[in-house]
Design a protein around this motif. Structure first.
Motif, PDB file in Angstrom:
ATOM      1  N   SER A 239       0.850  -1.182   0.000  1.00  0.00           N
ATOM      2  CA  SER A 239       0.000   0.000   0.000  1.00  0.00           C
ATOM      3  C   SER A 239       0.884   1.230   0.000  1.00  0.00           C
ATOM      4  O   SER A 239       2.012   1.202   0.506  1.00  0.00           O
ATOM      5  CB  SER A 239      -0.931   0.009   1.216  1.00  0.00           C
ATOM      6  N   GLY A 240       0.363   2.310  -0.562  1.00  0.00           N
ATOM      7  CA  GLY A 240       1.165   3.520  -0.619  1.00  0.00           C
ATOM      8  C   GLY A 240       0.328   4.751  -0.836  1.00  0.00           C
ATOM      9  O   GLY A 240      -0.772   4.691  -1.404  1.00  0.00           O
TER      10      GLY A 240
ATOM     11  N   LEU B 200       4.202   6.186  -5.414  1.00  0.00           N
ATOM     12  CA  LEU B 200       5.218   6.095  -6.472  1.00  0.00           C
ATOM     13  C   LEU B 200       6.144   4.909  -6.215  1.00  0.00           C
ATOM     14  O   LEU B 200       6.399   4.095  -7.110  1.00  0.00           O
ATOM     15  CB  LEU B 200       6.035   7.386  -6.530  1.00  0.00           C
ATOM     16  N   ASN B 201       6.666   4.833  -4.984  1.00  0.00           N
ATOM     17  CA  ASN B 201       7.536   3.704  -4.650  1.00  0.00           C
ATOM     18  C   ASN B 201       6.816   2.372  -4.835  1.00  0.00           C
ATOM     19  O   ASN B 201       7.395   1.396  -5.318  1.00  0.00           O
ATOM     20  CB  ASN B 201       8.019   3.835  -3.204  1.00  0.00           C
TER      21      ASN B 201
ATOM     22  N   LEU C 102      13.360   1.117  -8.966  1.00  0.00           N
ATOM     23  CA  LEU C 102      13.333   2.177  -7.956  1.00  0.00           C
ATOM     24  C   LEU C 102      14.507   3.142  -8.135  1.00  0.00           C
ATOM     25  O   LEU C 102      14.354   4.359  -7.955  1.00  0.00           O
ATOM     26  CB  LEU C 102      13.377   1.560  -6.556  1.00  0.00           C
ATOM     27  N   GLY C 103      15.670   2.620  -8.485  1.00  0.00           N
ATOM     28  CA  GLY C 103      16.805   3.491  -8.754  1.00  0.00           C
ATOM     29  C   GLY C 103      16.537   4.436  -9.912  1.00  0.00           C
ATOM     30  O   GLY C 103      16.858   5.628  -9.858  1.00  0.00           O
ATOM     31  N   ARG C 104      15.931   3.909 -10.983  1.00  0.00           N
ATOM     32  CA  ARG C 104      15.600   4.765 -12.120  1.00  0.00           C
ATOM     33  C   ARG C 104      14.585   5.831 -11.726  1.00  0.00           C
ATOM     34  O   ARG C 104      14.676   6.980 -12.179  1.00  0.00           O
ATOM     35  CB  ARG C 104      15.058   3.914 -13.275  1.00  0.00           C
ATOM     36  N   LEU C 105      13.612   5.451 -10.890  1.00  0.00           N
ATOM     37  CA  LEU C 105      12.591   6.412 -10.461  1.00  0.00           C
ATOM     38  C   LEU C 105      13.218   7.621  -9.788  1.00  0.00           C
ATOM     39  O   LEU C 105      12.943   8.767 -10.171  1.00  0.00           O
ATOM     40  CB  LEU C 105      11.610   5.723  -9.497  1.00  0.00           C
ATOM     41  N   TRP C 106      14.050   7.398  -8.798  1.00  0.00           N
ATOM     42  CA  TRP C 106      14.568   8.519  -8.021  1.00  0.00           C
ATOM     43  C   TRP C 106      15.643   9.305  -8.769  1.00  0.00           C
ATOM     44  O   TRP C 106      15.785  10.515  -8.549  1.00  0.00           O
ATOM     45  CB  TRP C 106      15.054   8.026  -6.664  1.00  0.00           C
TER      46      TRP C 106
ATOM     47  N   ILE D 163       7.382  10.280 -15.966  1.00  0.00           N
ATOM     48  CA  ILE D 163       8.207   9.302 -15.260  1.00  0.00           C
ATOM     49  C   ILE D 163       7.418   8.028 -14.987  1.00  0.00           C
ATOM     50  O   ILE D 163       7.882   6.915 -15.255  1.00  0.00           O
ATOM     51  CB  ILE D 163       8.728   9.908 -13.941  1.00  0.00           C
ATOM     52  N   VAL D 164       6.213   8.187 -14.450  1.00  0.00           N
ATOM     53  CA  VAL D 164       5.402   7.027 -14.079  1.00  0.00           C
ATOM     54  C   VAL D 164       5.025   6.209 -15.312  1.00  0.00           C
ATOM     55  O   VAL D 164       5.095   4.970 -15.312  1.00  0.00           O
ATOM     56  CB  VAL D 164       4.142   7.487 -13.317  1.00  0.00           C
ATOM     57  N   GLU D 165       4.619   6.878 -16.375  1.00  0.00           N
ATOM     58  CA  GLU D 165       4.194   6.153 -17.579  1.00  0.00           C
ATOM     59  C   GLU D 165       5.349   5.421 -18.237  1.00  0.00           C
ATOM     60  O   GLU D 165       5.149   4.397 -18.895  1.00  0.00           O
ATOM     61  CB  GLU D 165       3.525   7.123 -18.554  1.00  0.00           C
TER      62      GLU D 165
END
Length: 370
Positions: free
Chosen positions: A56-57, A63-64, A84-88, A133-135
Motif C-alpha cells: 500500500s502507498g 510512487l515507490n 526504484l533506482g531509475r525512479l529517483w 516518469i510514471v508512464e
C-alpha cells in the motif's frame, strides 16, 4: 555456455523467490523524503529473504509502491531494485531542470507565490513531470492483471473528504498522480467523474486492506512523517510544516487505532470460527521509522529532491533497514508467537544537503503484536 549460465541464474532466482517469506509493505508519503523509503526497500530487496504480497502507498509511497511492483513482476528483486533506482534518478533530474530553479527564483519566493495563487493560474496546463516518469517506468497493464501481488493506492476524494483506495484492476498513471496531488501545486485529478487530491489527507498509508485481503501475517510500515514534536515552531515555514505534519499524520494514528481495535475484537472466541478474524488476531506489525531523522531537515527539502539529498536519504534508509534485518526481521517460525523486538540505538549521522543538520539515525520502533 553463456545462455546456460543465464538460464541457471534465472532458475536460481525463481527458487529463491518462491522460498522467500511473504510480507506486506505500507509506504507513507512525504515528498522527496520518500527517498528514505527507497533506501529501506533497496536493502530489503538486496537481502532477498522477503517477497511482497501486498503493497500500500500514498503520495511518494504510491510512487515507490507501483514502481517496486512493476519491477518485481518483470524481474523479481533485482528488477524492482533497478526500477526504484531509475525512479529517483529521474525525479532528481527533473527537479534540477524545473523552471523555478532554472530561473533562479529563490525557494522563499516560490513558496510565497504558491501560497497566494491557485495552481489553476500558476500551472494552467497542469504540467507534471511525474506523469512522464510514471508512464515510462510502470507497466500498468501488467499491474492490472497481477493476481499474486496486491496493490492499494490511496487518494482523497475532494467531494467527500474520504479516502478512496484503488486496487490493481483500477490502476493507471492518473491514480498515482491523484495520490500525489498536492493542491497547492497541482490541479485536482479527475477519475470516473470525481476529483482527487493527495491521499495523505485521508489515508497515509492504508493498513487495513493489507490485513483484510492478503494472507501474509507480517506488515512492515515505513514511516517518514513525524507525529510528535518536542519543539514549538516559530517561523512561518516551521508553522506550515508542523500543520502539514499534523494533518498528514492524523490518518495513520486513526488507522492504527482501528487496526488495534479490530485485532482486539477478533480474539477468542471469534477467532475460533472465522479465518479472517484468526488472521487479523495473529497479524504482526513492524515499524521502520525515519521520522526522527527527517524531522531535522528543512521543510523545503520535501519539495526539492536534489540528487545529494536523495542519495543521502537512500543511504540512511538502507542503514535503518539493515538494523531492522539484524535485530527484528521476519523469519520462519512457529505459527504462534510474537517476533523479536526490533530496536536500534541512536547514533550520530551527518546529513550533508544544504539546510540540514546532524541528527540521530532513524530508529526502528518495537514490533508490537496487534
Amino acid at each position: 555456455m553463456t545462455s546456460r549460465l543465464h538460464k541457471g541464474q534465472a532458475i536460481f532466482a525463481l527458487i529463491r523467490r518462491r522460498s522467500a517469506v511473504a510480507i506486506n509493505l505500507a509506504l507513507q508519503g512525504g515528498g522527496a523524503h520518500g527517498a528514505f523509503t527507497w533506501g529501506v526497500l533497496d536493502r530489503l530487496l538486496e537481502d532477498g529473504r522477503f517477497a511482497p504480497e501486498g503493497i500500500s502507498g500514498t503520495s511518494a509511497g504510491a510512487l515507490n509502491a507501483v514502481v517496486l511492483a512493476s519491477g518485481w513482476l518483470e524481474g523479481g528483486g533485482e528488477g524492482a531494485g533497478a526500477a526504484l533506482g531509475r525512479l529517483w534518478r529521474r525525479i532528481a533530474h527533473f527537479a534540477r531542470l524545473r523552471p523555478v530553479r532554472a530561473a533562479g527564483l529563490p525557494q522563499m519566493a516560490a513558496d510565497f507565490a504558491a501560497s497566494l495563487l491557485s495552481p489553476y493560474y500558476l500551472n494552467p496546463l497542469d504540467l507534471n513531470p511525474l506523469r512522464t516518469i510514471v508512464e515510462e517506468l510502470v507497466d500498468f497493464e501488467r499491474l492490472r492483471r497481477a493476481r499474486t501481488l496486491h496493490l492499494f493506492i490511496a487518494a482523497t476524494n475532494l467531494r467527500t473528504g474520504c479516502a478512496r483506495v484503488f486496487r490493481n484492476g483500477e490502476l493507471s498513471s492518473k491514480v498515482v498522480l491523484a495520490s500525489a496531488c498536492l493542491p497547492q501545486l497541482h490541479q485536482a485529478v479527475e477519475i470516473d467523474g470525481e476529483a482527487y487530491w493527495d491521499g495523505a489527507f485521508a489515508s497515509n498509508p492504508p493498513l487495513l486492506p493489507l490485513v483484510q485481503y492478503c494472507r501474509a501475517r507480517d506488515l512492515l510500515l515505513v514511516q517518514i512523517n513525524p507525529i510528535e514534536t518536542h519543539t514549538v515552531p516559530r517561523t512561518a515555514s516551521e508553522i506550515r510544516n508542523r500543520v502539514g505534519e499534523i494533518v498528514f499524520g492524523r490518518p495513520l494514528v486513526e488507522e492504527l487505532t482501528r487496526l488495534s481495535e479490530a485485532a482486539r475484537r477478533a480474539g477468542p472466541p471469534l477467532a475460533w470460527f472465522s479465518p479472517a478474524a484468526r488472521r487479523l488476531a495473529r497479524h504482526r506489525l513492524h515499524w521502520i521509522d525515519g521520522s526522527p531523522l527527517l524531522a531535522e531537515l528543512q521543510p523545503s527539502t520535501k519539495l526539492d529532491p536534489s540528487w545529494p539529498l536523495v542519495e543521502n536519504l537512500r543511504r540512511l534508509g538502507r542503514d535503518a533497514a539493515d538494523d531492522w534485518l539484524r535485530r527484528g526481521a521476519v523469519r520462519r517460525r512457529p505459527r504462534i508467537g510474537p517476533l523479536p523486538r526490533a530496536t536500534v540505538p541512536t547514533a550520530s549521522s551527518t546529513v550533508t544537503p544544504a539546510g540540514s543538520a546532524s541528527a540521530p539515525i532513524a530508529a526502528c520502533r518495537p514490533t508490537p503484536r496487534l
